[in-house]
Design a protein around this motif. Structure first.
Motif, PDB file in Angstrom:
ATOM      1  N   TYR A  52       0.807  -1.211   0.000  1.00 28.37           N
ATOM      2  CA  TYR A  52       0.000   0.000   0.000  1.00 28.37           C
ATOM      3  C   TYR A  52       0.848   1.272   0.000  1.00 28.37           C
ATOM      4  CZ  TYR A  52      -3.941  -3.087   1.066  1.00 28.37           C
ATOM      5  OH  TYR A  52      -4.897  -4.065   1.016  1.00 28.37           O
ATOM      6  N   THR A  53       1.906   1.283   0.805  1.00 27.02           N
ATOM      7  CA  THR A  53       2.736   2.486   0.847  1.00 27.02           C
ATOM      8  C   THR A  53       3.444   2.714  -0.484  1.00 27.02           C
ATOM      9  OG1 THR A  53       4.527   1.197   1.866  1.00 27.02           O
ATOM     10  CG2 THR A  53       3.085   2.441   3.339  1.00 27.02           C
ATOM     11  N   ASP A  54       3.902   1.647  -1.128  1.00 28.78           N
ATOM     12  CA  ASP A  54       4.549   1.839  -2.425  1.00 28.78           C
ATOM     13  C   ASP A  54       3.530   2.158  -3.508  1.00 28.78           C
ATOM     14  OD1 ASP A  54       7.252   1.948  -3.381  1.00 28.78           O
ATOM     15  OD2 ASP A  54       6.785   0.283  -4.731  1.00 28.78           O
ATOM     16  N   ALA A  55       2.314   1.634  -3.361  1.00 29.85           N
ATOM     17  CA  ALA A  55       1.253   1.998  -4.306  1.00 29.85           C
ATOM     18  C   ALA A  55       0.937   3.481  -4.213  1.00 29.85           C
ATOM     19  CB  ALA A  55      -0.001   1.169  -4.030  1.00 29.85           C
ATOM     20  N   VAL A  85       4.130   5.313  -5.982  1.00 28.90           N
ATOM     21  CA  VAL A  85       4.166   5.259  -7.445  1.00 28.90           C
ATOM     22  C   VAL A  85       2.904   5.854  -8.048  1.00 28.90           C
ATOM     23  CG1 VAL A  85       5.712   3.269  -7.442  1.00 28.90           C
ATOM     24  CG2 VAL A  85       3.245   2.898  -7.606  1.00 28.90           C
ATOM     25  N   GLY A  86       1.799   5.837  -7.290  1.00 33.10           N
ATOM     26  CA  GLY A  86       0.583   6.465  -7.786  1.00 33.10           C
ATOM     27  C   GLY A  86       0.760   7.956  -7.980  1.00 33.10           C
ATOM     28  N   PHE A  87       1.326   8.621  -6.977  1.00 37.99           N
ATOM     29  CA  PHE A  87       1.584  10.062  -7.107  1.00 37.99           C
ATOM     30  C   PHE A  87       2.724  10.329  -8.086  1.00 37.99           C
ATOM     31  CE2 PHE A  87      -0.752  10.304  -3.052  1.00 37.99           C
ATOM     32  CZ  PHE A  87      -1.590  11.369  -3.341  1.00 37.99           C
ATOM     33  N   ARG A  88       3.724   9.458  -8.120  1.00 38.29           N
ATOM     34  CA  ARG A  88       4.852   9.647  -9.033  1.00 38.29           C
ATOM     35  C   ARG A  88       4.392   9.603 -10.484  1.00 38.29           C
ATOM     36  NH1 ARG A  88       8.717   4.687  -9.588  1.00 38.29           N
ATOM     37  NH2 ARG A  88       6.912   4.084 -10.870  1.00 38.29           N
ATOM     38  N   ASN A 135      -5.588  -4.246  10.220  1.00 37.36           N
ATOM     39  CA  ASN A 135      -6.718  -3.833   9.380  1.00 37.36           C
ATOM     40  C   ASN A 135      -6.899  -2.320   9.388  1.00 37.36           C
ATOM     41  OD1 ASN A 135      -7.212  -6.514   8.835  1.00 37.36           O
ATOM     42  ND2 ASN A 135      -8.909  -6.699  10.284  1.00 37.36           N
ATOM     43  N   ILE A 136      -6.709  -1.697  10.541  1.00 36.00           N
ATOM     44  CA  ILE A 136      -6.848  -0.242  10.629  1.00 36.00           C
ATOM     45  C   ILE A 136      -5.765   0.446   9.805  1.00 36.00           C
ATOM     46  CG2 ILE A 136      -6.678   1.724  12.204  1.00 36.00           C
ATOM     47  CD1 ILE A 136      -7.930  -0.081  14.366  1.00 36.00           C
ATOM     48  N   VAL A 137      -4.531  -0.028   9.926  1.00 40.24           N
ATOM     49  CA  VAL A 137      -3.426   0.544   9.139  1.00 40.24           C
ATOM     50  C   VAL A 137      -3.708   0.393   7.653  1.00 40.24           C
ATOM     51  CG1 VAL A 137      -0.975   0.309   8.568  1.00 40.24           C
ATOM     52  CG2 VAL A 137      -1.720   0.189  10.963  1.00 40.24           C
ATOM     53  N   TRP A 138      -4.147  -0.792   7.238  1.00 37.90           N
ATOM     54  CA  TRP A 138      -4.457  -1.025   5.828  1.00 37.90           C
ATOM     55  C   TRP A 138      -5.569  -0.099   5.340  1.00 37.90           C
ATOM     56  CZ3 TRP A 138      -4.789  -7.117   5.932  1.00 37.90           C
ATOM     57  CH2 TRP A 138      -3.487  -7.634   6.003  1.00 37.90           C
ATOM     58  N   ALA A 139      -6.622   0.045   6.143  1.00 36.63           N
ATOM     59  CA  ALA A 139      -7.751   0.893   5.732  1.00 36.63           C
ATOM     60  C   ALA A 139      -7.312   2.342   5.546  1.00 36.63           C
ATOM     61  CB  ALA A 139      -8.878   0.797   6.763  1.00 36.63           C
ATOM     62  N   VAL A 166      -5.864   6.588   1.021  1.00 36.44           N
ATOM     63  CA  VAL A 166      -5.016   7.429   0.170  1.00 36.44           C
ATOM     64  C   VAL A 166      -4.992   6.887  -1.260  1.00 36.44           C
ATOM     65  CG1 VAL A 166      -2.734   8.457  -0.112  1.00 36.44           C
ATOM     66  CG2 VAL A 166      -3.606   7.988   2.183  1.00 36.44           C
ATOM     67  N   ILE A 167      -4.962   5.563  -1.407  1.00 33.98           N
ATOM     68  CA  ILE A 167      -4.968   4.976  -2.754  1.00 33.98           C
ATOM     69  C   ILE A 167      -6.294   5.260  -3.445  1.00 33.98           C
ATOM     70  CG2 ILE A 167      -4.661   2.856  -4.090  1.00 33.98           C
ATOM     71  CD1 ILE A 167      -3.058   1.741  -1.732  1.00 33.98           C
ATOM     72  N   VAL A 168      -7.386   5.221  -2.686  1.00 39.34           N
ATOM     73  CA  VAL A 168      -8.696   5.594  -3.253  1.00 39.34           C
ATOM     74  C   VAL A 168      -8.633   7.036  -3.760  1.00 39.34           C
ATOM     75  CG1 VAL A 168     -11.123   6.036  -2.721  1.00 39.34           C
ATOM     76  CG2 VAL A 168     -10.016   3.948  -1.874  1.00 39.34           C
ATOM     77  N   TYR A 169      -7.965   7.898  -3.004  1.00 41.73           N
ATOM     78  CA  TYR A 169      -7.820   9.292  -3.447  1.00 41.73           C
ATOM     79  C   TYR A 169      -7.072   9.376  -4.775  1.00 41.73           C
ATOM     80  CZ  TYR A 169      -5.998  14.032  -3.753  1.00 41.73           C
ATOM     81  OH  TYR A 169      -5.651  15.281  -4.206  1.00 41.73           O
ATOM     82  N   THR A 170      -6.010   8.577  -4.938  1.00 36.95           N
ATOM     83  CA  THR A 170      -5.281   8.606  -6.212  1.00 36.95           C
ATOM     84  C   THR A 170      -6.171   8.147  -7.358  1.00 36.95           C
ATOM     85  OG1 THR A 170      -4.355   6.367  -5.945  1.00 36.95           O
ATOM     86  CG2 THR A 170      -3.070   8.211  -5.064  1.00 36.95           C
TER      87      THR A 170
END
Length: 213
Positions: free
Chosen positions: A17-20, A23-26, A63-67, A72-76
């Protein structure tokens, strides 16, 4: 061993998720296919909230960390996603399609709970959506014709993040269903790793060749 595998899966998927996000913003795009993203977000939101009503468990924290990361990925996806579609897809169509995906995903996850209860539902749902995700990552690589919005870290961490609970629930706890679906996930994940690795090495050779000129 159970706690180790739970934390290993949690760490691996957190890296996904953090790398997604990175690279999503990149690359100004989203790095997880939308159907998988919607199912993941619904799964994490439902079981994170439910976990808060139960005695403390490491998986609830995960689960909380993942959510939060998935938010943020949903925002991208919301910010950059429309550019991935043809001009035929209007803004209204894009928004409507996205809302439908997320609403349907919450309904599907809740139906798993109704059918299998809180103990088995998260396992069955997670492995089936992981199998879908594994195929969708390959489809995304093909559709984008390369590495845009993708990375080798995402590919490898996704494999490890699914392999750990496959060992936990499929081997240690002896679930043939989870073992079978988990092994299928590994097949697709290894194929995807091979595609990303090949493309990454090709990019590095191009950069090295350009630097030598």
């Amino acid at each position: 061993m159970m706690l180790f595998l739970t934390l290993l899966s949690g760490l691996a998927w957190t890296l996904v998720y953090t790398d997604a996000i990175r690279v999503g913003f990149r690359d100004a795009t989203y790095a997880i296919p939308i159907a998988a993203l919607a199912l993941n977000f619904a799964w994490e939101a439902i079981y994170a909230v439910h976990g808060l009503t139960e005695p403390f468990a490491a998986q609830t924290v995960v689960n909380i960390v993942w959510a939060l990361a998935d938010t943020v990925i949903v925002y991208t996806y919301v910010r950059f996603g429309r550019s991935e579609f043809s001009q035929f897809v209007s803004r209204a169509m894009f928004v409507g399609w996205g809302v439908l995906f997320f609403v349907a995903s919450f309904v599907v996850q809740w139906l798993f709970v109704v059918e299998f209860d809180w103990e088995l539902a998260p396992r069955y749902a997670a492995f089936l959506q992981n199998l879908l995700m594994s195929g969708l990552f390959i489809a995304m690589f093909v559709a984008r014709r390369g590495l845009r919005g993708q990375s080798l870290l995402i590919a490898v961490a996704k494999w490890v993040g699914t392999l750990a609970p496959t060992i936990l629930f499929g081997v240690i706890e002896g679930s043939p269903f989870i073992l079978g679906i988990g092994l299928l996930c590994s097949v697709f994940d290894v194929v995807y790793i091979g595609l990303v690795l090949r493309a990454t090495m090709g990019s590095l050779r191009l950069v090295a060749g350009a630097n030598q000129r």
